[in-house]
Design a protein around this motif. Structure first.
Motif, PDB file in Angstrom:
ATOM      1  N   ARG A 171      12.931 -21.424  54.420  1.00 55.10           N
ATOM      2  CA  ARG A 171      13.414 -18.886  54.324  1.00 55.10           C
ATOM      3  C   ARG A 171      14.360 -18.977  54.688  1.00 55.10           C
ATOM      4  NH1 ARG A 171       9.434 -14.105  52.844  1.00 55.10           N
ATOM      5  NH2 ARG A 171       9.571 -15.575  50.694  1.00 55.10           N
ATOM      6  N   VAL A 172      14.877 -19.814  56.240  1.00 54.35           N
ATOM      7  CA  VAL A 172      16.149 -19.419  57.075  1.00 54.35           C
ATOM      8  C   VAL A 172      17.168 -19.892  56.040  1.00 54.35           C
ATOM      9  CG1 VAL A 172      16.916 -19.683  59.215  1.00 54.35           C
ATOM     10  CG2 VAL A 172      14.715 -18.546  58.881  1.00 54.35           C
ATOM     11  N   GLY A 173      16.847 -20.922  56.384  1.00 58.94           N
ATOM     12  CA  GLY A 173      18.201 -21.057  54.914  1.00 58.94           C
ATOM     13  C   GLY A 173      18.249 -21.588  53.907  1.00 58.94           C
ATOM     14  N   TYR A 174      17.239 -20.864  52.788  1.00 56.46           N
ATOM     15  CA  TYR A 174      18.177 -20.067  51.887  1.00 56.46           C
ATOM     16  C   TYR A 174      18.594 -18.610  52.550  1.00 56.46           C
ATOM     17  CZ  TYR A 174      13.526 -23.003  49.961  1.00 56.46           C
ATOM     18  OH  TYR A 174      13.135 -23.738  49.862  1.00 56.46           O
ATOM     19  N   LEU A 175      18.276 -17.869  52.877  1.00 53.94           N
ATOM     20  CA  LEU A 175      18.908 -16.939  53.570  1.00 53.94           C
ATOM     21  C   LEU A 175      20.433 -16.952  54.031  1.00 53.94           C
ATOM     22  CD1 LEU A 175      15.902 -14.333  54.946  1.00 53.94           C
ATOM     23  CD2 LEU A 175      17.024 -14.346  52.987  1.00 53.94           C
ATOM     24  N   ARG A 176      20.287 -18.499  54.421  1.00 54.61           N
ATOM     25  CA  ARG A 176      21.984 -18.567  55.239  1.00 54.61           C
ATOM     26  C   ARG A 176      22.365 -18.425  54.715  1.00 54.61           C
ATOM     27  NH1 ARG A 176      20.248 -22.494  60.112  1.00 54.61           N
ATOM     28  NH2 ARG A 176      19.626 -20.923  61.767  1.00 54.61           N
ATOM     29  N   TYR A 177      21.880 -19.864  52.822  1.00 53.46           N
ATOM     30  CA  TYR A 177      23.031 -19.971  52.189  1.00 53.46           C
ATOM     31  C   TYR A 177      23.378 -19.174  50.743  1.00 53.46           C
ATOM     32  CZ  TYR A 177      23.895 -23.323  47.619  1.00 53.46           C
ATOM     33  OH  TYR A 177      24.847 -23.779  46.943  1.00 53.46           O
ATOM     34  N   ALA A 178      22.512 -18.266  51.041  1.00 55.42           N
ATOM     35  CA  ALA A 178      22.389 -17.320  49.735  1.00 55.42           C
ATOM     36  C   ALA A 178      23.740 -16.437  50.180  1.00 55.42           C
ATOM     37  CB  ALA A 178      21.133 -16.469  49.569  1.00 55.42           C
ATOM     38  N   ALA A 179      24.063 -15.901  51.861  1.00 54.95           N
ATOM     39  CA  ALA A 179      24.671 -15.022  52.492  1.00 54.95           C
ATOM     40  C   ALA A 179      26.193 -15.590  52.103  1.00 54.95           C
ATOM     41  CB  ALA A 179      24.339 -14.781  53.986  1.00 54.95           C
ATOM     42  N   ALA A 180      26.242 -17.326  52.051  1.00 59.45           N
ATOM     43  CA  ALA A 180      27.498 -17.889  52.137  1.00 59.45           C
ATOM     44  C   ALA A 180      28.090 -17.627  50.734  1.00 59.45           C
ATOM     45  CB  ALA A 180      27.387 -19.053  52.986  1.00 59.45           C
ATOM     46  N   ALA A 181      26.860 -18.286  50.007  1.00 60.51           N
ATOM     47  CA  ALA A 181      27.467 -18.182  48.254  1.00 60.51           C
ATOM     48  C   ALA A 181      28.205 -16.628  48.165  1.00 60.51           C
ATOM     49  CB  ALA A 181      26.338 -18.866  47.958  1.00 60.51           C
ATOM     50  N   LEU A 182      26.825 -15.924  48.244  1.00 58.48           N
ATOM     51  CA  LEU A 182      27.291 -14.504  47.722  1.00 58.48           C
ATOM     52  C   LEU A 182      28.601 -13.543  48.541  1.00 58.48           C
ATOM     53  CD1 LEU A 182      23.725 -12.982  47.144  1.00 58.48           C
ATOM     54  CD2 LEU A 182      25.469 -13.377  45.382  1.00 58.48           C
ATOM     55  N   THR A 183      28.807 -14.372  49.384  1.00 55.95           N
ATOM     56  CA  THR A 183      30.234 -14.352  50.240  1.00 55.95           C
ATOM     57  C   THR A 183      30.909 -14.898  50.037  1.00 55.95           C
ATOM     58  OG1 THR A 183      29.337 -13.337  52.510  1.00 55.95           O
ATOM     59  CG2 THR A 183      31.368 -13.466  52.998  1.00 55.95           C
ATOM     60  N   ASP A 184      31.203 -15.407  49.501  1.00 53.19           N
ATOM     61  CA  ASP A 184      32.348 -16.641  49.136  1.00 53.19           C
ATOM     62  C   ASP A 184      32.859 -15.937  47.333  1.00 53.19           C
ATOM     63  OD1 ASP A 184      32.534 -18.517  51.227  1.00 53.19           O
ATOM     64  OD2 ASP A 184      31.500 -19.604  50.158  1.00 53.19           O
ATOM     65  N   ALA A 185      31.602 -15.129  47.020  1.00 54.67           N
ATOM     66  CA  ALA A 185      31.798 -14.835  45.100  1.00 54.67           C
ATOM     67  C   ALA A 185      33.107 -13.398  45.541  1.00 54.67           C
ATOM     68  CB  ALA A 185      30.736 -14.596  44.766  1.00 54.67           C
ATOM     69  N   GLY A 186      32.812 -12.909  47.063  1.00 53.68           N
ATOM     70  CA  GLY A 186      33.635 -11.673  47.357  1.00 53.68           C
ATOM     71  C   GLY A 186      32.435 -10.247  47.367  1.00 53.68           C
ATOM     72  N   ALA A 187      31.166 -10.692  47.308  1.00 56.13           N
ATOM     73  CA  ALA A 187      30.554  -9.137  48.118  1.00 56.13           C
ATOM     74  C   ALA A 187      30.347  -9.321  49.169  1.00 56.13           C
ATOM     75  CB  ALA A 187      29.028 -10.539  47.166  1.00 56.13           C
ATOM     76  N   ARG A 188      29.954  -8.135  50.080  1.00 58.08           N
ATOM     77  CA  ARG A 188      30.013  -7.776  51.142  1.00 58.08           C
ATOM     78  C   ARG A 188      28.154  -7.143  51.563  1.00 58.08           C
ATOM     79  NH1 ARG A 188      32.486  -5.563  55.263  1.00 58.08           N
ATOM     80  NH2 ARG A 188      31.411  -3.490  56.383  1.00 58.08           N
ATOM     81  N   VAL A 189      27.966  -9.002  51.759  1.00 61.95           N
ATOM     82  CA  VAL A 189      26.450  -9.305  52.332  1.00 61.95           C
ATOM     83  C   VAL A 189      25.672  -8.066  53.445  1.00 61.95           C
ATOM     84  CG1 VAL A 189      24.409 -10.950  52.080  1.00 61.95           C
ATOM     85  CG2 VAL A 189      26.688 -11.178  50.412  1.00 61.95           C
ATOM     86  N   TYR A 190      24.863  -7.685  53.491  1.00 53.86           N
ATOM     87  CA  TYR A 190      23.780  -7.246  53.877  1.00 53.86           C
ATOM     88  C   TYR A 190      21.980  -7.694  54.110  1.00 53.86           C
ATOM     89  CZ  TYR A 190      27.343  -4.007  54.800  1.00 53.86           C
ATOM     90  OH  TYR A 190      28.015  -3.154  54.837  1.00 53.86           O
ATOM     91  N   ILE A 191      21.742  -9.064  55.406  1.00 59.29           N
ATOM     92  CA  ILE A 191      20.640  -8.821  55.555  1.00 59.29           C
ATOM     93  C   ILE A 191      19.611  -7.987  55.377  1.00 59.29           C
ATOM     94  CG2 ILE A 191      19.128 -10.925  56.123  1.00 59.29           C
ATOM     95  CD1 ILE A 191      21.516 -12.122  56.918  1.00 59.29           C
ATOM     96  N   ASP A 192      18.434  -8.107  54.382  1.00 60.43           N
ATOM     97  CA  ASP A 192      17.164  -7.386  54.285  1.00 60.43           C
ATOM     98  C   ASP A 192      16.035  -7.171  55.775  1.00 60.43           C
ATOM     99  OD1 ASP A 192      15.404  -4.985  53.057  1.00 60.43           O
ATOM    100  OD2 ASP A 192      13.913  -6.129  53.666  1.00 60.43           O
ATOM    101  N   ALA A 193      15.615  -6.313  57.037  1.00 60.64           N
ATOM    102  CA  ALA A 193      15.456  -6.572  57.645  1.00 60.64           C
ATOM    103  C   ALA A 193      13.682  -5.818  57.812  1.00 60.64           C
ATOM    104  CB  ALA A 193      16.392  -5.993  59.006  1.00 60.64           C
ATOM    105  N   GLY A 194      14.231  -5.134  56.520  1.00 59.05           N
ATOM    106  CA  GLY A 194      12.172  -4.742  56.707  1.00 59.05           C
ATOM    107  C   GLY A 194      12.875  -3.071  57.074  1.00 59.05           C
ATOM    108  N   HIS A 195      12.187  -2.238  58.290  1.00 60.15           N
ATOM    109  CA  HIS A 195      12.265  -1.098  58.134  1.00 60.15           C
ATOM    110  C   HIS A 195      11.473  -0.470  59.565  1.00 60.15           C
ATOM    111  CE1 HIS A 195       7.583   0.011  57.826  1.00 60.15           C
ATOM    112  NE2 HIS A 195       8.150  -0.535  56.476  1.00 60.15           N
TER     113      HIS A 195
END
Length: 323
Positions: A171-195
């Motif tokens: 899961r940690v690796g998946y989130l890292r990968y997604a953050a990178a791929a989506l950022t490279d596509a132009g998104a401004r990424v915020y990782i959800d951390a619960g509440h």
């Protein structure tokens, strides 16, 4: 070969600041059909995109009288578009291209919530997700649909539920990968951390540091929950101080009356503060409506399945709102 960064962090921050000062107030022609003036919600969030394809918008168009007035509070407020169709990555890409394309054409910022992590919701009301072997490909496909520079809330509950059930894979690796791929596509990424009622601030910070901020801008809190904005911001500042001052966003869609301790369709709740971008002395980047008010949390407390429209609760949320 190594991934080529599309934008540096400095450029991304500059773009965000530019968005905060544009002052654009138009929404798409489709979204404003039949509307003679901007709603209070639209005026409060001129840079955020109002999507005319939501279930709330359809319900508002079909309503009359007091119900129409109440539903307008939801339908005409900028909200996130959730992407979680793991069965068909190409369809997810098309959805993203359509939504972000419309937002970009309106000169506004869209908000996407990416929600397809393996072992999603630990099999509860929103269980599902992409198979472990398919997640990277699914994210890459979705990323190709991004137009403009949307905000992305990355995988609600995924970090807070880390290790809570089987089937999560790396899961940690998946989130890292997604953050990178989506950022490279132009998104401004915020990782959800619960509440603020879930993890301690130190535990949330520790888990965020497992992912890191090489790509993601910051973190997101209170997605689909009811913790007050004041409590959430106090908690968020503690978390931020432990992750080098990283910025954060808060979901205020249903926290107007705070939490009664329930998370699944609790009654007596209210719409929270209207979405807006923030530029002040804190680390808060924005108040957003990530969860779509009126869409059920799941088959609980009399509600239909997760994601289905429940007009009764929508009207209750709007009637209880302080604005």
């Amino acid at each position: 070969m190594p991934r080529v960064r599309r934008r540096t962090r400095t450029a991304a921050l500059a773009a965000a600041l530019a968005l905060m000062t544009t002052g654009a107030i138009a929404v798409s022609q489709t979204a404003t059909a039949g509307v003679t003036s901007l709603s209070a919600a639209e005026a409060a969030a001129p840079d955020l995109y109002v999507d005319p394809t939501t279930q709330a918008y359809a319900a508002w168009e079909a309503a009359s009288g007091q119900d129409k007035d109440l539903l307008a509070k939801i339908a005409l407020t900028p909200q996130s578009y959730w992407v979680g169709n793991w069965a068909d990555a190409d369809h997810s890409r098309e959805e993203v291209a359509d939504y972000t394309g419309r937002a970009a054409a309106a000169g506004q910022t869209g908000v996407l919530t990416v929600y397809a992590i393996p072992g999603r919701d630990c099999g509860n009301h929103s269980g599902g997700g992409v198979p472990e072997s398919e997640y990277a490909r699914w994210v890459d496909t979705v990323a190709t649909g991004i137009e403009g520079n949307p905000v992305v809330i990355l995988e609600p509950d995924a970090l807070a539920q880390l290790g809570d059930c089987d089937g999560q894979g790396d899961r940690v690796g998946y989130l890292r990968y997604a953050a990178a791929a989506l950022t490279d596509a132009g998104a401004r990424v915020y990782i959800d951390a619960g509440h603020s009622g879930w993890l301690s601030a130190s535990d949330a910070a520790r888990r965020l540091q497992l992912i890191g901020f090489t790509d993601a801008v910051g973190f997101a809190l209170n997605t689909s929950n009811y913790q007050t904005t004041a409590d959430t911001q106090a908690y968020a500042e503690q978390v931020s101080s432990q992750v080098n001052g990283r910025p954060y966003v808060i979901d205020t869609s249903r926290n107007g009356n705070g939490s009664n301790g329930e998370w699944c369709n609790p009654r007596g709740r209210a719409l929270g503060e209207q979405p807006r971008l923030v530029d002040d002395a804190t680390s808060l980047d924005a108040l957003l409506w990530v969860k779509l008010p009126g869409e059920s949390d799941g088959a609980c407390n009399g509600g239909p399945a997760a994601g289905q429209w429940w007009q009764e609760i929508a009207l209750e949320l709007a009637a209880n709102a302080s604005w």
